[in-house]
Design a protein around this motif. Structure first.
Motif, PDB file in Angstrom:
ATOM      1  N   ARG A 154     -52.031  -0.241  47.729  1.00 25.34           N
ATOM      2  CA  ARG A 154     -53.244  -0.914  48.723  1.00 25.34           C
ATOM      3  C   ARG A 154     -53.870   0.768  49.208  1.00 25.34           C
ATOM      4  NH1 ARG A 154     -52.742  -6.060  49.631  1.00 25.34           N
ATOM      5  NH2 ARG A 154     -50.997  -7.641  49.258  1.00 25.34           N
ATOM      6  N   LEU A 155     -52.374   1.959  49.651  1.00 21.44           N
ATOM      7  CA  LEU A 155     -52.938   3.259  49.932  1.00 21.44           C
ATOM      8  C   LEU A 155     -54.481   3.984  49.050  1.00 21.44           C
ATOM      9  CD1 LEU A 155     -49.390   4.733  50.154  1.00 21.44           C
ATOM     10  CD2 LEU A 155     -51.350   4.072  52.224  1.00 21.44           C
ATOM     11  N   THR A 156     -54.030   3.363  48.122  1.00 17.33           N
ATOM     12  CA  THR A 156     -55.080   3.599  47.685  1.00 17.33           C
ATOM     13  C   THR A 156     -56.392   3.006  47.757  1.00 17.33           C
ATOM     14  OG1 THR A 156     -55.391   1.348  45.343  1.00 17.33           O
ATOM     15  CG2 THR A 156     -54.511   4.165  45.016  1.00 17.33           C
ATOM     16  N   PHE A 157     -56.745   1.559  47.880  1.00 20.77           N
ATOM     17  CA  PHE A 157     -58.297   1.225  48.464  1.00 20.77           C
ATOM     18  C   PHE A 157     -57.960   2.046  49.884  1.00 20.77           C
ATOM     19  CE2 PHE A 157     -57.294  -1.673  45.355  1.00 20.77           C
ATOM     20  CZ  PHE A 157     -58.311  -1.283  45.052  1.00 20.77           C
ATOM     21  N   TRP A 158     -56.798   2.631  51.343  1.00 26.99           N
ATOM     22  CA  TRP A 158     -57.488   3.030  52.531  1.00 26.99           C
ATOM     23  C   TRP A 158     -58.143   3.962  52.160  1.00 26.99           C
ATOM     24  CZ3 TRP A 158     -57.245  -0.046  56.447  1.00 26.99           C
ATOM     25  CH2 TRP A 158     -56.632  -1.433  56.647  1.00 26.99           C
ATOM     26  N   LEU A 159     -57.766   5.137  51.361  1.00 25.61           N
ATOM     27  CA  LEU A 159     -57.796   6.157  50.703  1.00 25.61           C
ATOM     28  C   LEU A 159     -59.557   6.352  50.744  1.00 25.61           C
ATOM     29  CD1 LEU A 159     -57.492   9.745  50.981  1.00 25.61           C
ATOM     30  CD2 LEU A 159     -56.917   9.205  48.400  1.00 25.61           C
ATOM     31  N   LEU A 160     -59.978   4.879  49.517  1.00 24.75           N
ATOM     32  CA  LEU A 160     -61.202   4.761  49.732  1.00 24.75           C
ATOM     33  C   LEU A 160     -62.066   4.745  50.422  1.00 24.75           C
ATOM     34  CD1 LEU A 160     -61.334   3.141  46.020  1.00 24.75           C
ATOM     35  CD2 LEU A 160     -62.034   5.224  46.320  1.00 24.75           C
ATOM     36  N   ALA A 161     -62.005   3.486  51.491  1.00 29.82           N
ATOM     37  CA  ALA A 161     -62.255   3.513  53.032  1.00 29.82           C
ATOM     38  C   ALA A 161     -62.603   4.330  53.486  1.00 29.82           C
ATOM     39  CB  ALA A 161     -61.400   2.801  53.465  1.00 29.82           C
TER      40      ALA A 161
ATOM     41  N   GLY B 152     -70.912  -0.540  53.376  1.00 37.05           N
ATOM     42  CA  GLY B 152     -70.582  -1.435  53.262  1.00 37.05           C
ATOM     43  C   GLY B 152     -69.636  -0.975  52.063  1.00 37.05           C
ATOM     44  N   PHE B 153     -69.699  -0.568  51.188  1.00 38.09           N
ATOM     45  CA  PHE B 153     -68.105   0.337  50.783  1.00 38.09           C
ATOM     46  C   PHE B 153     -67.285   0.769  51.528  1.00 38.09           C
ATOM     47  CE2 PHE B 153     -65.855   3.336  48.520  1.00 38.09           C
ATOM     48  CZ  PHE B 153     -65.534   2.501  47.306  1.00 38.09           C
ATOM     49  N   THR B 154     -67.506   0.644  52.616  1.00 37.43           N
ATOM     50  CA  THR B 154     -66.067   1.463  53.743  1.00 37.43           C
ATOM     51  C   THR B 154     -65.249   0.157  54.120  1.00 37.43           C
ATOM     52  OG1 THR B 154     -67.050   3.207  54.557  1.00 37.43           O
ATOM     53  CG2 THR B 154     -65.622   2.679  55.991  1.00 37.43           C
ATOM     54  N   LEU B 155     -66.613  -0.966  54.166  1.00 35.02           N
ATOM     55  CA  LEU B 155     -65.947  -2.378  54.442  1.00 35.02           C
ATOM     56  C   LEU B 155     -65.563  -3.282  53.633  1.00 35.02           C
ATOM     57  CD1 LEU B 155     -68.960  -3.462  57.067  1.00 35.02           C
ATOM     58  CD2 LEU B 155     -66.789  -2.767  57.520  1.00 35.02           C
ATOM     59  N   ALA B 156     -65.886  -3.328  52.501  1.00 31.77           N
ATOM     60  CA  ALA B 156     -65.650  -3.935  51.125  1.00 31.77           C
ATOM     61  C   ALA B 156     -63.627  -3.069  51.097  1.00 31.77           C
ATOM     62  CB  ALA B 156     -66.027  -3.585  49.884  1.00 31.77           C
TER      63      ALA B 156
ATOM     64  N   LEU C 223     -61.766  -4.143  52.986  1.00 30.94           N
ATOM     65  CA  LEU C 223     -61.033  -5.657  52.724  1.00 30.94           C
ATOM     66  C   LEU C 223     -60.043  -5.485  50.967  1.00 30.94           C
ATOM     67  CD1 LEU C 223     -61.264  -8.986  52.787  1.00 30.94           C
ATOM     68  CD2 LEU C 223     -62.951  -9.261  51.990  1.00 30.94           C
ATOM     69  N   CYS C 224     -60.396  -4.804  50.429  1.00 33.08           N
ATOM     70  CA  CYS C 224     -59.306  -4.772  49.274  1.00 33.08           C
ATOM     71  C   CYS C 224     -58.300  -4.409  49.837  1.00 33.08           C
ATOM     72  CB  CYS C 224     -60.030  -3.328  48.846  1.00 33.08           C
ATOM     73  SG  CYS C 224     -61.254  -4.160  47.782  1.00 33.08           S
ATOM     74  N   ALA C 225     -57.792  -3.279  50.695  1.00 31.26           N
ATOM     75  CA  ALA C 225     -56.150  -3.104  50.894  1.00 31.26           C
ATOM     76  C   ALA C 225     -55.607  -3.757  52.058  1.00 31.26           C
ATOM     77  CB  ALA C 225     -56.970  -1.449  52.105  1.00 31.26           C
ATOM     78  N   LEU C 226     -56.149  -4.822  51.868  1.00 32.33           N
ATOM     79  CA  LEU C 226     -55.289  -6.112  52.832  1.00 32.33           C
ATOM     80  C   LEU C 226     -55.585  -6.807  52.433  1.00 32.33           C
ATOM     81  CD1 LEU C 226     -57.647  -5.955  56.456  1.00 32.33           C
ATOM     82  CD2 LEU C 226     -55.120  -4.845  55.847  1.00 32.33           C
ATOM     83  N   SER C 227     -56.126  -7.487  50.834  1.00 26.36           N
ATOM     84  CA  SER C 227     -55.889  -8.625  50.488  1.00 26.36           C
ATOM     85  C   SER C 227     -54.320  -9.592  49.880  1.00 26.36           C
ATOM     86  CB  SER C 227     -56.653  -8.158  49.046  1.00 26.36           C
ATOM     87  OG  SER C 227     -58.198  -7.788  48.594  1.00 26.36           O
ATOM     88  N   PRO C 228     -54.830 -10.557  50.827  1.00 26.79           N
ATOM     89  CA  PRO C 228     -53.031 -11.226  50.402  1.00 26.79           C
ATOM     90  C   PRO C 228     -53.461 -11.905  49.116  1.00 26.79           C
ATOM     91  CG  PRO C 228     -54.995 -12.608  51.485  1.00 26.79           C
ATOM     92  CD  PRO C 228     -55.171 -11.417  50.934  1.00 26.79           C
ATOM     93  N   SER C 229     -54.038 -12.485  48.222  1.00 26.81           N
ATOM     94  CA  SER C 229     -53.999 -12.547  47.069  1.00 26.81           C
ATOM     95  C   SER C 229     -54.736 -12.063  46.062  1.00 26.81           C
ATOM     96  CB  SER C 229     -54.539 -14.284  46.977  1.00 26.81           C
ATOM     97  OG  SER C 229     -55.645 -14.567  48.035  1.00 26.81           O
TER      98      SER C 229
ATOM     99  N   SER D 155     -57.225 -13.512  44.112  1.00 25.31           N
ATOM    100  CA  SER D 155     -58.738 -14.510  44.373  1.00 25.31           C
ATOM    101  C   SER D 155     -59.655 -13.890  45.348  1.00 25.31           C
ATOM    102  CB  SER D 155     -58.540 -15.373  44.676  1.00 25.31           C
ATOM    103  OG  SER D 155     -58.040 -16.352  45.714  1.00 25.31           O
ATOM    104  N   VAL D 156     -58.788 -12.898  47.020  1.00 28.73           N
ATOM    105  CA  VAL D 156     -58.885 -12.408  48.036  1.00 28.73           C
ATOM    106  C   VAL D 156     -59.966 -11.106  47.009  1.00 28.73           C
ATOM    107  CG1 VAL D 156     -58.920 -11.287  50.265  1.00 28.73           C
ATOM    108  CG2 VAL D 156     -58.155 -13.275  49.527  1.00 28.73           C
ATOM    109  N   LEU D 157     -59.085 -10.093  46.395  1.00 29.41           N
ATOM    110  CA  LEU D 157     -59.643  -8.394  45.906  1.00 29.41           C
ATOM    111  C   LEU D 157     -59.964  -8.931  45.535  1.00 29.41           C
ATOM    112  CD1 LEU D 157     -58.208  -6.149  45.502  1.00 29.41           C
ATOM    113  CD2 LEU D 157     -56.609  -7.081  43.579  1.00 29.41           C
ATOM    114  N   LEU D 158     -60.266 -10.178  44.299  1.00 32.07           N
ATOM    115  CA  LEU D 158     -61.309  -9.740  42.790  1.00 32.07           C
ATOM    116  C   LEU D 158     -62.599 -10.233  43.613  1.00 32.07           C
ATOM    117  CD1 LEU D 158     -60.070 -11.692  40.447  1.00 32.07           C
ATOM    118  CD2 LEU D 158     -60.657  -9.782  40.332  1.00 32.07           C
ATOM    119  N   VAL D 159     -62.974 -10.940  45.598  1.00 29.88           N
ATOM    120  CA  VAL D 159     -64.132 -10.805  46.323  1.00 29.88           C
ATOM    121  C   VAL D 159     -64.452 -10.323  46.695  1.00 29.88           C
ATOM    122  CG1 VAL D 159     -65.180 -11.876  47.798  1.00 29.88           C
ATOM    123  CG2 VAL D 159     -63.654 -14.149  46.126  1.00 29.88           C
ATOM    124  N   ALA D 160     -63.070  -9.013  47.514  1.00 28.55           N
ATOM    125  CA  ALA D 160     -63.594  -7.737  47.619  1.00 28.55           C
ATOM    126  C   ALA D 160     -64.262  -6.454  46.578  1.00 28.55           C
ATOM    127  CB  ALA D 160     -62.294  -7.340  48.162  1.00 28.55           C
TER     128      ALA D 160
END
Length: 434
Positions: free
Chosen positions: A178-185, A98-102, A105-111, A113-118
């Motif tokens: 955004r690269l930081t969240f790709w690395l977390l994934a 689940g952490f990987t998938l989230a 989503l963080c890395a792809l967030s366009p706004s 609000s989406v980032l907060l949900v992710a």
């Protein structure tokens, strides 16, 4: 039977109830337990850029940190008691996936609000490994050996605040936040594989608690909270975490926007302070055989409070940034004793349901600490505001730890199940005199 020491990465074996159980290799276990520092700290140097990129305010950018911490806390409170009933391994595996998938989503967030949900989903998923992984240690080890192993896990985890912001600063220099969240994934995916191939189940069915629903979890929590000393540890940990998280959430803005530090120089500030935490967590493991966990926890809180007073005084007197930096190093160094001491004492008192104990200690500390992160920002995000919130939280924590136990009656601690003959045991949870 044999057991590897806490400083090794090989499997730890300890027999109880005439069965052999095995602890996962120490380094992978530490990474699973410590995924939250990576998710918390890696993108902090990019908070100002994140706010600009998503066209939002600094307060909302900081809210992404709060969203993660609060959801992480809620996740711990849900998963911890559940793991006492269904076992650890499957929850750790589901959480890693689940952490990987989230993170994707963080890395792809366009706004924002989406980032907060992710970030909420990321926090909920990351909580599974953190709470169930710590409970695995208590499933297999006890007494000083458990304390030393938790200290070893804490020392490895403390590397994350050093590496994460430095790596985050490099990634931001190469691209964007955004690269930081790709690395977390990528890290989450690697951990999922490690859990799948190297994590055994440490809680056999015969030792599991009965009941899976919220009512059963509430009963397990209520049983621990009925112990006044356990509850006092929780309150102390929570207020101290509010003070420490004020530093985590506000320092990027303080040093970059008030003191004029570059992103790269701020990462050096953050990482060098975290090195102090690594040193003290290692020191905790070395000292715990001679000095009680309570005494080490008290020392950590008092020193952290003094350091926080230095931060506030430096800010009020308009001292150079280096003075505030040095005082923050004192606070983060002392925090190594605070975090490890709080974890070992709550696990000792909650050894019968270690998942629930880890959930209450970690979940409430992260949750209340996460809710407190916007406080310094709401007060202006200045060095004075940061120092004031730090001193209020850590100072109150020190006062509760040092003074309050004199009036708290501690009921007799139920002895832990002794290991069978042939297996080393350190005598349980008997503490040195204070």
């Amino acid at each position: 039977m044999s057991s590897t020491g806490p400083g090794r990465t090989g499997p730890v074996r300890l027999a109880r109830h005439h069965s052999t159980r095995q602890l996962a290799p120490l380094v992978p276990l530490a990474l699973v337990v410590g995924i939250s520092p990576l998710a918390t700290d890696m993108y902090i140097p990019g908070l100002p850029e994140l706010a600009a990129d998503l066209r939002t305010s600094p307060a909302l950018a900081q809210l992404t940190l709060t969203a993660f911490l609060v959801s992480f806390a809620v996740g711990m409170l849900l998963v911890g008691p559940l793991s006492d009933a269904v076992g650890r391994r499957r929850l750790v595996l589901l959480g890693s996936i689940g952490f990987t998938l989230a993170s994707v989503l963080c890395a792809l967030s366009p706004s924002i609000s989406v980032l907060l949900v992710a970030r909420v989903v990321q926090g909920l998923a990351g909580a599974a490994g953190a709470v169930a992984g710590r409970a695995m240690v208590t499933d297999v080890l006890s007494g000083v050996r458990r304390a030393k192993t938790i200290a070893s896990l804490s020392a490895i985890n403390a590397v994350a605040p050093v590496v994460a912001p430095l790596l985050g600063g490099v990634l931001i220099g190469l691209g964007t936040w955004r690269l930081t969240f790709w690395l977390l994934a990528g890290a989450g995916l690697a951990l999922s594989v490690l859990v799948l191939v190297s994590f055994p189940e440490t809680l056999p069915p015969v030792r599991r608690s009965t009941g899976v629903g919220l009512a059963a979890s509430a009963r397990r929590m209520g049983g621990l909270l009925a112990n006044p000393r356990f509850s006092l540890y929780l309150v102390t940990s929570c207020v101290a975490t509010v003070g420490f998280f004020a530093y985590i959430a506000t320092s990027a803005f303080v040093f970059q926007e008030v003191y004029g530090f570059s992103t790269s120089l701020y990462t050096v500030v953050f990482a060098s302070n975290a090195v102090c935490m690594i040193i003290t967590t290692v020191l905790f493991g070395r000292l715990v055989e001679r000095i009680s966990e309570d005494r080490l926890l008290s020392i950590g809180l008092v020193v952290a409070a003094v350091g926080s007073a230095g931060v506030l005084a430096g800010a009020l007197l308009h001292a150079p940034a280096g003075v505030v930096w040095a005082c923050l190093a004192v606070v983060t160094g002392a925090q190594g004793l605070v975090i490890t001491g709080s974890a070992t004492r709550t696990q000792a008192l909650g050894h019968a349901t270690p998942g629930t104990a880890a959930a209450l200690q970690g979940g409430l500390a992260f949750g209340i600490g996460g809710l407190g992160t916007p406080l310094a920002g709401a007060l202006g995000g200045t060095p004075v505001a940061m120092g004031a919130v730090m001193l209020a939280g850590l100072g109150l924590g020190a006062l509760l730890q040092v003074v309050a136990p004199r009036w708290v009656r501690t009921p007799p601690v139920v002895a832990e199940q002794a290991a069978p003959a042939g297996v080393g045991h350190d005598g349980g949870d008997v503490q040195h005199p204070r």
